[in-house]
Design a protein around this motif. Structure first.
Motif, PDB file in Angstrom:
ATOM      1  N   HIS A  15       2.453   7.246  -1.817  1.00 31.20           N
ATOM      2  CA  HIS A  15       2.901   5.930  -2.279  1.00 31.20           C
ATOM      3  C   HIS A  15       4.126   6.069  -3.167  1.00 31.20           C
ATOM      4  O   HIS A  15       4.044   6.558  -4.289  1.00 31.20           O
ATOM      5  CB  HIS A  15       1.774   5.230  -3.053  1.00 31.20           C
ATOM      6  CG  HIS A  15       2.097   3.814  -3.442  1.00 31.20           C
ATOM      7  ND1 HIS A  15       1.271   2.749  -3.142  1.00 31.20           N
ATOM      8  CD2 HIS A  15       3.146   3.282  -4.098  1.00 31.20           C
ATOM      9  CE1 HIS A  15       1.807   1.629  -3.600  1.00 31.20           C
ATOM     10  NE2 HIS A  15       2.959   1.932  -4.195  1.00 31.20           N
ATOM     11  N   HIS A  17       8.594   4.471  -3.559  1.00 30.08           N
ATOM     12  CA  HIS A  17       9.629   3.509  -3.169  1.00 30.08           C
ATOM     13  C   HIS A  17      10.956   4.249  -3.207  1.00 30.08           C
ATOM     14  O   HIS A  17      11.762   4.043  -4.109  1.00 30.08           O
ATOM     15  CB  HIS A  17       9.629   2.313  -4.135  1.00 30.08           C
ATOM     16  CG  HIS A  17       8.308   1.632  -4.218  1.00 30.08           C
ATOM     17  ND1 HIS A  17       7.935   0.644  -3.337  1.00 30.08           N
ATOM     18  CD2 HIS A  17       7.243   1.834  -5.024  1.00 30.08           C
ATOM     19  CE1 HIS A  17       6.695   0.246  -3.623  1.00 30.08           C
ATOM     20  NE2 HIS A  17       6.252   0.957  -4.641  1.00 30.08           N
ATOM     21  N   LYS A 199       2.665  -4.120   4.401  1.00 33.82           N
ATOM     22  CA  LYS A 199       2.244  -4.067   2.996  1.00 33.82           C
ATOM     23  C   LYS A 199       2.057  -5.476   2.448  1.00 33.82           C
ATOM     24  O   LYS A 199       2.924  -6.328   2.594  1.00 33.82           O
ATOM     25  CB  LYS A 199       3.338  -3.342   2.189  1.00 33.82           C
ATOM     26  CG  LYS A 199       3.167  -3.377   0.677  1.00 33.82           C
ATOM     27  CD  LYS A 199       2.280  -2.253   0.186  1.00 33.82           C
ATOM     28  CE  LYS A 199       2.077  -2.267  -1.328  1.00 33.82           C
ATOM     29  NZ  LYS A 199       3.218  -1.780  -2.098  1.00 33.82           N
ATOM     30  N   HIS A 279      -3.851   1.595  -4.857  1.00 34.91           N
ATOM     31  CA  HIS A 279      -4.170   1.677  -6.287  1.00 34.91           C
ATOM     32  C   HIS A 279      -5.678   1.619  -6.544  1.00 34.91           C
ATOM     33  O   HIS A 279      -6.236   2.567  -7.055  1.00 34.91           O
ATOM     34  CB  HIS A 279      -3.425   0.632  -7.132  1.00 34.91           C
ATOM     35  CG  HIS A 279      -1.964   0.550  -6.822  1.00 34.91           C
ATOM     36  ND1 HIS A 279      -1.159   1.655  -6.834  1.00 34.91           N
ATOM     37  CD2 HIS A 279      -1.163  -0.492  -6.448  1.00 34.91           C
ATOM     38  CE1 HIS A 279       0.085   1.307  -6.502  1.00 34.91           C
ATOM     39  NE2 HIS A 279       0.110   0.013  -6.249  1.00 34.91           N
ATOM     40  N   ASP A 346       3.463   6.578  -6.891  1.00 32.80           N
ATOM     41  CA  ASP A 346       4.196   5.341  -7.142  1.00 32.80           C
ATOM     42  C   ASP A 346       5.442   5.641  -7.990  1.00 32.80           C
ATOM     43  O   ASP A 346       5.973   4.755  -8.651  1.00 32.80           O
ATOM     44  CB  ASP A 346       3.301   4.299  -7.821  1.00 32.80           C
ATOM     45  CG  ASP A 346       3.682   2.863  -7.422  1.00 32.80           C
ATOM     46  OD1 ASP A 346       4.673   2.695  -6.689  1.00 32.80           O
ATOM     47  OD2 ASP A 346       2.994   1.920  -7.851  1.00 32.80           O
TER      48      ASP A 346
HETATM   49 ZN   LIG Z   1       4.265   0.746  -5.405  1.00 35.15          ZN
END
Ligand SMILES: [Zn+2]
Length: 409
Positions: A15, A17, A199, A279, A346
């Motif tokens: 996970h 970005h 998503k 999460h 993340d």
């Molecule tokens: Zn995220």
């Protein structure tokens, strides 16, 4: 003498970005040990004063540690300060003027956290697109490798053109593309093929008190935000999970309960693709059992175990101890690392060092958050060492970890 040495494969971060973090890689990082309100303001001011045209970006602002306000940065060139969770932001006066040129609606809703949560992709895209290029991605993935990370999943495509950037950089094999429904729907058929899954966000984040809990936050007179009502969420899942895998962001127990109930009521049966809960920090044991029975996967962040400490001021009583309940999920409910439970960062932060330290020795000392090294490897690492390896030293007495990556060239 008590130090344990192991060689483990490079990480597969489930996970992140990458395009956004590539855009932010030269930002002022306020998530430093010992950072204070004064030092943060001074560093951002210095960067803005010395910067060229365009944005001065600061990241990693932890509102649990110190307050910042727009007025701290007024009188400077355009400044944006992103919170640690990237669900909150501060934009100064000149930044607001610049933002109007990029995206009028974002500029108009800066002080409306509810709108920001509902339009988070749009908000972040303004900054992700700043200086986005194949070269920048290449530099970013090089840095990731030095941190022991081979691949990172792109959990939110900025737009379908991002796929082209990855192709130009020769990095498509080191990611997997997830897209919001509207990005997927508007993509060309060729790009739709390339998109791995859809998503959805069902709630916000803890730092900005928008993760949806069953109880009120200590610092706010509300429980957080559910972004969909039950019917809309169920319809979205019915529509997309028959076409593609799905990743559903749900942090608070109320959001996780809602997502699992929605998936139960879709009754897609065997035609359903894999659905991941992203999460899942406050998943309860009873909901975890329902999730397991439905064949759902959990995509979790060991580094978020720290939230039990960072956000102890705002989480309701009892919540810090229930964050990231890995022992319950593995020992009592039967989730299996690497099979239906896997890990990512993340980007907060990227890299094996913090990931492993938080996995083995979580800061809050909550036993329920502890993973074994074998569980970490199963849930976080590549299956083999073809791309490189990480030499790990674990000191159980001092509760410390040292991890050094070696890349196969
Ligand atoms: Zn995220």
């Amino acid at each position: 003498m008590t130090v344990i040495r192991r060689k483990i494969p490079l990480l597969r971060d489930r996970h992140s970005h990458p395009l956004l973090y590539a855009a932010l890689m030269n930002a002022v990082d306020l998530n430093q040990p010992g950072e204070t309100r004064e030092s943060a303001i001074e560093r951002v001011r210095a960067a803005a004063a010395g910067g060229g045209i365009g944005w001065t970006i600061a990241t990693g602002w932890n509102s649990g540690r110190f307050d910042l306000d727009k007025s701290d940065f007024d009188g400077l060139p355009p400044v944006v300060v992103l919170s640690l969770s990237i669900h909150g932001l501060i934009v100064n006066d000149t930044g607001r003027v610049l933002l109007r040129e990029h995206d009028d609606a974002v500029a108009a809703h800066l002080d409306d956290q509810d709108w920001i949560e509902r339009n988070l992709r749009r908000v972040l895209n303004v900054f992700a697109r700043t200086g986005a290029s194949a070269e920048r991605l290449t530099v970013f993935f090089g840095r990731l490798r030095d941190l022991g990370v081979h691949s990172v999943e792109e959990m939110l495509l900025v737009g379908e053109d991002e796929i082209q950037l990855f192709d130009d950089a020769g990095l498509a094999s080191r990611t997997q593309f997830w897209a919001a429904p509207e990005t997927y729907d508007s993509a060309s058929p060729a790009h739709r093929e390339r998109i791995h899954g859809i998503k959805l966000f069902t709630d916000g984040a803890i730092g900005v008190t928008t993760a949806a809990l069953h109880e009120k936050y200590l610092t706010a007179n509300h429980n957080g935000i559910l972004l969909y009502n039950d019917d809309v969420l169920e319809a979205l899942i019915s529509r997309y999970a028959s076409t593609k895998p799905m990743a559903i962001h749900a942090i608070g127990d109320a959001a996780i309960d809602q997502a699992v109930s929605a998936i139960e009521s879709t009754r897609l049966g065997a035609s359903r693709h894999v659905i991941r809960i992203e999460h899942a920090q406050f998943i309860s044991e009873s909901t975890a059992r329902r999730a397991k029975a439905l064949g759902l996967h959990l995509s979790m962040q060991p580094n978020f175990s720290e939230d039990s400490v960072t956000y102890a001021d705002r989480l309701p009583a009892g919540y810090p101890a229930c964050n990231n309940p890995f022992r319950m999920l593995i020992d009592r409910v039967g989730f299996v690392p690497g099979v239906d439970l896997y890990f990512g960062s993340d980007g907060m932060p990227h890299g094996v060092q913090e990931a492993l330290r938080q996995s083995l020795f979580p800061d809050g000392g909550h036993e329920g958050q502890v993973l074994t090294i074998d569980e970490f490897v199963a849930g976080y690492c590549l299956p083999g060492m073809a791309h490189g390896s990480i030499d790990v030293e674990i000191d159980p007495v001092n509760r410390s970890v040292r991890a050094i990556a070696t890349i196969a060239r």
